[in-house]
Design a protein around this motif. Structure first.
Motif, mmCIF file in Angstrom:
data_model
loop_
_atom_site.group_PDB
_atom_site.id
_atom_site.type_symbol
_atom_site.label_atom_id
_atom_site.label_comp_id
_atom_site.label_asym_id
_atom_site.label_seq_id
_atom_site.Cartn_x
_atom_site.Cartn_y
_atom_site.Cartn_z
ATOM 1 N N GLU A 88 53.597 -22.621 -1.031
ATOM 2 C CA GLU A 88 54.981 -22.178 -1.222
ATOM 3 C C GLU A 88 55.788 -22.182 0.085
ATOM 4 N N ARG A 89 57.074 -22.257 -0.080
ATOM 5 C CA ARG A 89 58.069 -22.035 0.972
ATOM 6 C C ARG A 89 57.828 -22.807 2.278
ATOM 7 N N TYR A 132 46.560 -15.204 -5.243
ATOM 8 C CA TYR A 132 47.474 -14.671 -4.214
ATOM 9 C C TYR A 132 46.796 -13.652 -3.292
ATOM 10 N N GLY A 158 58.341 -10.446 -8.165
ATOM 11 C CA GLY A 158 57.708 -11.647 -8.695
ATOM 12 C C GLY A 158 58.684 -12.806 -8.753
ATOM 13 N N TRP A 159 58.734 -13.490 -9.898
ATOM 14 C CA TRP A 159 59.656 -14.624 -10.058
ATOM 15 C C TRP A 159 61.022 -14.160 -10.562
ATOM 16 N N TRP A 191 49.298 -9.686 -13.331
ATOM 17 C CA TRP A 191 50.745 -9.687 -13.090
ATOM 18 C C TRP A 191 51.244 -11.109 -13.354
ATOM 19 N N GLU A 192 52.544 -11.331 -13.271
ATOM 20 C CA GLU A 192 53.114 -12.612 -13.688
ATOM 21 C C GLU A 192 52.978 -13.696 -12.607
ATOM 22 N N GLU A 247 61.363 -9.952 0.591
ATOM 23 C CA GLU A 247 60.771 -11.287 0.424
ATOM 24 C C GLU A 247 61.843 -12.341 0.679
ATOM 25 N N ASP A 280 55.770 -14.902 1.708
ATOM 26 C CA ASP A 280 57.082 -15.577 1.815
ATOM 27 C C ASP A 280 57.453 -15.711 3.288
ATOM 28 N N GLN A 320 67.081 -16.627 -5.912
ATOM 29 C CA GLN A 320 66.408 -15.957 -4.795
ATOM 30 C C GLN A 320 66.571 -16.811 -3.540
HETATM 31 C C1 DGJ Z 1 58.207 -14.183 -5.136
HETATM 32 C C2 DGJ Z 1 58.192 -15.163 -4.021
HETATM 33 O O1 DGJ Z 1 59.432 -15.129 -3.380
HETATM 34 C C3 DGJ Z 1 57.905 -16.577 -4.532
HETATM 35 O O2 DGJ Z 1 57.898 -17.474 -3.476
HETATM 36 C C4 DGJ Z 1 56.597 -16.531 -5.249
HETATM 37 O O3 DGJ Z 1 55.586 -16.182 -4.356
HETATM 38 C C5 DGJ Z 1 56.642 -15.499 -6.361
HETATM 39 N N1 DGJ Z 1 56.981 -14.195 -5.827
HETATM 40 C C6 DGJ Z 1 55.341 -15.410 -7.111
HETATM 41 O O4 DGJ Z 1 55.446 -14.427 -8.095
#
Ligand code: DGJ
Length: 340
Positions: A118-119, A142, A243-244, A72-73, A223, A174, A280
């Motif tokens: 992240e975050r 992940y 994803g992103w 996946w991406e 998320e 997240d 986002q």
């Molecule tokens: C969505 C999440 O909100 C981001 O913080 C990051 O984890 C991406 N997914 C990764 O694809």
């Protein structure tokens, strides 16, 4: 041109020359810090402490790669750490450095460059007088889905990393931290493979979950939670799970922080509202000294060049109990007032 007009022109010219004209927030543009470098603080959050705002975020530096094995991406950059910027006005940001750096010499460490960080969110614990950071820590694929915790005596670090765990033995991706008026703190985290959102009550030192938690938005795949309190009620802004890539935002409300939560709907209005303005959610920050004025912070991800992701910040509009987030290309703190 009369004398007064000439005087006005001179004032405008001089003040812009001296850099004292208030800067606009121009969404999606490169935002520079006070040294002229691009602000690098993604998936971040703000702490207000002793008259200063501190913005913490993912310091995304270097090449974005899609691993060979990717199904996946899962585009990623090496972990470099969590950055911090300070500002008296939420417009002019001074770089305070990497307050939680990567750990390059230990491949097993959560903060090794090969992992994912992240975050990050930082809150102040008035009892312990410590600044406490929670972040989403991941393996490159992940699969770890854990929360990492760090502490510092100062908002500008250095933060000492204490380790990671799955709060209440549940996945934690997240995430955000919210401190209520009574000093109790809660972690909001996408769990159960991002399908269900957990609200984990934290211990008085904010370092661990108490064991009390609720499962919310069950199988709704929410998320990017961002929480704020207005007029005694709790609000959570969140994204879908793509994803992103951007998707539709959602606002929910609760009378009690651990639920039950009721979905209000998509608060975004205006151009590209159905894609959350190609961004986002990451945090909602109240503006000090303004009545009921909250700034919704978003990331406009650039998935193939994550370092070059941008920011979208928008004032939340609260009128007659209707809450919306209208698109604005650019805006200025001087022209925005909260609700009376
Ligand atoms: C969505 C999440 O909100 C981001 O913080 C990051 O984890 C991406 N997914 C990764 O694809």
């Amino acid at each position: 041109m009369n004398t007064f007009q000439r005087f006005l022109l001179a004032v405008i010219f001089l003040s812009s020359f001296m850099g004292v004209v208030a800067k606009d927030i121009v969404n999606g543009e490169v935002w520079l810090d006070t040294s002229g470098n691009p602000i690098n603080a993604h998936g971040g959050g703000i702490l207000y402490h002793n008259g200063m705002y501190y913005w913490y975020g993912e310091y995304k530096k270097g090449e974005t790669v899609l691993p060979d094995w990717a199904t996946w991406e899962c585009y990623r950059t090496d972990v470099t750490g969590v950055s911090c910027y300070s500002s008296p006005d939420m417009v002019n940001w001074a770089f305070e450095g990497i307050v939680l750096p990567a750990v390059p010499d230990d491949t097993d460490h959560d903060l090794h460059p090969s992992k994912v960080l992240e975050r990050p969110k930082v809150v102040y614990n008035a009892k312990t007088k410590k600044f406490v950071m929670w972040a989403h820590v991941e393996s490159a694929d992940y699969s770890k889905a854990a929360a990492g915790v760090a502490v510092s005596d100062s908002p500008t670090g250095p933060f000492e990393y204490l380790g990671s765990f799955r709060p209440n033995n549940a996945m934690s991706r997240d995430q955000t931290i919210f401190v209520d008026d009574d000093g109790k703190a809660y972690q909001f985290a996408s769990s159960e493979n991002n399908q269900t959102l957990y609200i984990n009550e934290l211990t008085d030192d904010y370092l661990r979950p108490t064991g009390r938690y609720t499962r919310n938005f069950i199988d709704a795949a929410r998320e990017a939670p961002a929480v704020f309190k207005h007029d005694g009620r709790y609000y959570m802004l969140s994204s879908g799970c793509t994803g992103w890539d951007p998707n539709k935002a959602e606002l929910a409300v609760a009378d009690s922080i651990m639920g039950d939560w009721t979905v209000i709907g998509d608060p975004s209005t205006g151009k590209d509202a159905d894609k959350t303005f190609y961004a986002q959610s990451t945090y909602v920050q109240p503006v000090m000294g303004k009545n009921n004025l909250y700034i919704a912070m978003f990331d406009r991800w650039n998935k193939i060049d994550l370092e070059n992701s941008r920011y979208v910040w928008l004032p939340i509009s609260i009128t007659d109990d209707k809450i919306t987030i209208p698109w604005r290309e650019s805006w200025n703190f001087d022209c925005i007032n909260g609700e009376d």
